[in-house]
Enzyme design. Structure first.
Site, PDB file in Angstrom:
ATOM      1  N   ASP A  95       2.426   4.397 -66.568  1.00 41.78           N
ATOM      2  CA  ASP A  95       3.742   4.430 -65.929  1.00 41.78           C
ATOM      3  C   ASP A  95       4.729   3.565 -66.720  1.00 41.78           C
ATOM      4  OD1 ASP A  95       5.593   5.084 -64.017  1.00 41.78           O
ATOM      5  OD2 ASP A  95       4.823   3.725 -62.483  1.00 41.78           O
ATOM      6  N   HIS A  96       5.943   3.460 -66.203  1.00 44.72           N
ATOM      7  CA  HIS A  96       7.055   2.723 -66.825  1.00 44.72           C
ATOM      8  C   HIS A  96       6.628   1.616 -67.794  1.00 44.72           C
ATOM      9  CE1 HIS A  96       8.953   4.543 -63.352  1.00 44.72           C
ATOM     10  NE2 HIS A  96      10.103   4.409 -63.974  1.00 44.72           N
ATOM     11  N   GLU A 169      10.979  -1.916 -59.903  1.00 50.91           N
ATOM     12  CA  GLU A 169       9.740  -1.371 -60.431  1.00 50.91           C
ATOM     13  C   GLU A 169       9.065  -2.483 -61.199  1.00 50.91           C
ATOM     14  OE1 GLU A 169       6.921   1.678 -61.482  1.00 50.91           O
ATOM     15  OE2 GLU A 169       8.566   1.731 -60.051  1.00 50.91           O
ATOM     16  N   HIS A 211      13.813   2.996 -56.940  1.00 52.91           N
ATOM     17  CA  HIS A 211      12.405   2.578 -56.922  1.00 52.91           C
ATOM     18  C   HIS A 211      12.160   1.630 -55.760  1.00 52.91           C
ATOM     19  CE1 HIS A 211      11.962   3.379 -61.464  1.00 52.91           C
ATOM     20  NE2 HIS A 211      11.336   4.318 -60.787  1.00 52.91           N
ATOM     21  N   HIS A 248      11.188  10.204 -60.039  1.00 52.58           N
ATOM     22  CA  HIS A 248      10.803   8.797 -59.815  1.00 52.58           C
ATOM     23  C   HIS A 248      11.492   8.285 -58.576  1.00 52.58           C
ATOM     24  CE1 HIS A 248      10.010   7.702 -64.328  1.00 52.58           C
ATOM     25  NE2 HIS A 248       9.237   8.673 -63.892  1.00 52.58           N
ATOM     26  N   ASN A 270       6.285  10.804 -58.950  1.00 58.94           N
ATOM     27  CA  ASN A 270       5.587   9.522 -58.848  1.00 58.94           C
ATOM     28  C   ASN A 270       5.563   9.066 -57.392  1.00 58.94           C
ATOM     29  OD1 ASN A 270       5.610   9.704 -61.608  1.00 58.94           O
ATOM     30  ND2 ASN A 270       6.798   7.844 -61.947  1.00 58.94           N
TER      31      ASN A 270
HETATM   32 ZN   LIG Z   1      11.718   5.444 -63.406  1.00 61.63          ZN
END
Ligand SMILES: [Zn+2]
Length: 341
Positions: A95-96, A169, A211, A248, A270
């Site tokens: 992920d990120h 996030e 997020h 996201h 996600n």
């Molecule tokens: Zn993102």
């Protein structure tokens, strides 16, 4: 099934876009949460994605080590070992990853895959995400282009992000403003810069996403932004340039918003925050209900059955698996596995 290889995973994504459904991409931080995803996917007869963030990887490596790549590799190896007991395909993704963490996370994992390939073994991961959304678009695509060239040689998918996502996030806090909406001009630039390189990439184009945690009504999602981006890129570069999009920051979105985004080419969504809550909810209930079993109250000895971590972690696994099933259903993914038994 074994972890999906590149060709299989690309076919799954094509089929999802054509069929207007998406794969749930669920963040995990342990063997137990990874097992929850596999169970939820299998019970839904759906293919899906297990993904690990930088913080999740560090956690999984142990609190004394905190090596994000080591922990991610460790979970990935567990998934490779157990996945063929489940009658679905799963992909492994990270992920990120911000630019300043690439050297500690994505690059060492890429090198592990390169080593495995040289030894005739399958890739460790199916793909990795680079998050350059905090950079200028030019700098974002410059780094993305270099990664894509190396990924293409190794059958790895790259995921990128344009526009800023609000919320938090892994400790990175974004603002909630006009940058939350990617423009067609931005995505045309993505296609212009990345498509000539070859390989495959997924695009998280923001459309008001946030997020982390928020109450309903706080976020103004505009899925139409995704349609405008797709229309612009197809007009300029043809149908083959149509994006495979990622959603996201979707925790708390309405069913209508999710379904509209699927109609515009979202193939991966996600899900992290909602899974965290689903995992913790039964543990909280267990602790409150059995406080005199999990604690040694008034010089008593507690109840070994109540404080054995397996007792409450099994409940957490089951609850998270149920939440995975709900995510699959929200994404119109029930029964869509490409694995023919
Ligand atoms: Zn993102």
């Amino acid at each position: 099934m074994p972890v999906a290889d590149f060709k299989t995973f690309c076919a799954i994504l094509e089929r999802a876009r054509a069929g207007r459904f998406a794969l749930a991409a669920v963040n995990v931080t342990s063997m137990t949460t990874a097992n929850a995803v596999l169970r939820g996917l299998a019970e839904s007869k759906a293919d899906g994605i297990i993904q690990i963030s930088t913080g999740g990887g560090a956690f999984a490596s142990g609190s004394a080590i905190k090596d994000m790549a080591l922990g991610a590799a460790s979970i990935a190896e567990h998934v490779h070992r157990v996945a063929d007991r489940y009658p679905i395909y799963v992909a492994l993704h990270t992920d990120h990853c911000l630019k300043d963490k690439l050297e500690k996370f994505v690059i060492p994992l890429l090198e592990l895959t390169e080593k495995r390939r040289a030894a005739g073994q399958p890739n460790l991961f199916t793909g990795h995400m680079f998050d350059g959304s905090n950079l200028s678009l030019g700098e974002n695509l410059e780094t993305a282009g270099k990664l894509l060239a190396r990924f293409a040689k190794n059958d790895l998918l790259l995921e990128i992000e344009t526009g800023a996502v609000g919320g938090e996030e892994d400790g990175v806090v974004g603002a909630h403003n006009a940058n939350l909406y990617t423009t067609p001009q931005d995505t045309l630039e993505v296609a212009r810069r990345l498509n000539p390189i070859g390989g495959r990439y997924l695009l998280a184009a923001t459309f008001g996403n946030v997020h982390g945690v928020y109450k309903p009504g706080h976020v103004k999602l505009q899925p139409k932004v995704l349609k405008e981006c797709q229309d612009a890129v197809v007009k300029q570069y043809g149908e083959s340039a149509r994006f495979h999009l990622v959603f996201h920051g979707g925790s708390g979105s309405t069913q209508e918003e999710i379904h509209e985004s699927l109609d515009y080419g979202v193939v991966k969504m996600n899900v992290d925050t909602d899974m965290q809550y689903a995992f913790t909810r039964p543990i909280a209930a267990h602790m409150f209900k059995n406080y005199d079993g999990v604690l040694k109250v008034d010089a008593e000895v507690g109840n070994k059955k109540a404080y054995d971590p397996r007792t409450y972690l099994a409940m957490a696994e089951g609850s998270m698996a149920d939440r995975v099933k709900q995510a699959v259903s929200d994404l119109r993914g029930n029964g869509q596995t490409m694995f023919a038994s």
